[in-house]
Write a protein that holds these residues in place. Structure first.
Motif, PDB file in Angstrom:
ATOM      1  N   ARG A 263      11.419  30.219  18.934  1.00  0.00           N
ATOM      2  CA  ARG A 263      12.459  29.932  20.041  1.00  0.00           C
ATOM      3  C   ARG A 263      13.864  30.089  19.407  1.00  0.00           C
TER       4      ARG A 263
ATOM      5  N   VAL B 248      13.901  24.908  23.261  1.00  0.00           N
ATOM      6  CA  VAL B 248      15.288  24.629  22.866  1.00  0.00           C
ATOM      7  C   VAL B 248      16.253  24.623  24.205  1.00  0.00           C
TER       8      VAL B 248
ATOM      9  N   MET C 217      15.836  20.145  20.854  1.00  0.00           N
ATOM     10  CA  MET C 217      14.549  20.655  20.834  1.00  0.00           C
ATOM     11  C   MET C 217      13.758  19.815  21.572  1.00  0.00           C
TER      12      MET C 217
ATOM     13  N   THR D 151       9.690  18.597  22.664  1.00  0.00           N
ATOM     14  CA  THR D 151       8.269  18.730  22.479  1.00  0.00           C
ATOM     15  C   THR D 151       7.424  18.005  23.367  1.00  0.00           C
TER      16      THR D 151
ATOM     17  N   ILE E  50      18.765  19.126  16.941  1.00  0.00           N
ATOM     18  CA  ILE E  50      18.773  20.130  16.019  1.00  0.00           C
ATOM     19  C   ILE E  50      19.764  20.118  14.822  1.00  0.00           C
TER      20      ILE E  50
END
Length: 154
Positions: free
Chosen positions: A19, A70, A77, A79, A90
């Motif tokens: 990404r 992202v 980030m 998830t 990040i």
């Protein structure tokens, strides 16, 4: 080995997810583990070339697979793992061993697994495609897209 990959992913979809974050000129690559995911994400300058060290490493995310996205403006980030959205900061440099800054329940349903994740900043939503019935679920997550809300969490 925490070095840059010379290519992105082999044909056939068996490589790690890669990404980019154009706002901060980043490229993120999961490293180690099964199917290219697991344990850590390497953060590189998007314009780097050759065999360079990552500028940062995030330890912990993407344990169950390669699904992450992202969001550049807030340098996050996102998830999805085990019915939970995880929001990770990040880092600019170094190794980050901190866990996610935010966890949000995002159940996919019985025997469903995520097979894709996308962001919709206009509507402040995270969209997840699932293997359970080939469905798409949308979660309203303004915390990801709103800098003011994030500053209260930090």
């Amino acid at each position: 080995n925490d070095r840059a990959m010379t290519g992105f992913a082999p044909m056939g979809g068996n490589g790690p997810a890669v990404r980019g974050g154009a706002v901060h000129n980043l490229m993120l690559i999961p490293a180690g583990g099964r199917n290219g995911g697991g344990g850590k994400v390497l953060v590189f300058d998007r314009t780097a070339s050759g065999n360079v060290k990552p500028r940062a490493v995030i330890t912990g995310p993407v344990n169950m697979g390669n699904q992450f996205e992202v969001y550049g403006p807030t340098q996050l980030m996102i998830t999805h793992s085990r019915d939970t959205l995880e929001i990770w900061k990040i880092p600019d440099q170094g190794v980050s061993t901190e866990g996610p800054m935010l966890r949000i329940a995002a159940p996919l349903g019985r025997q469903a697994a995520d097979i894709g994740i996308a962001l919709d900043p206009v509507h402040k939503e995270v969209i997840i495609a699932t293997s359970g019935g080939n469905s798409i679920l949308t979660f309203s997550v303004p915390e990801v897209f709103d800098g003011a809300a994030l500053s209260r969490l930090s």
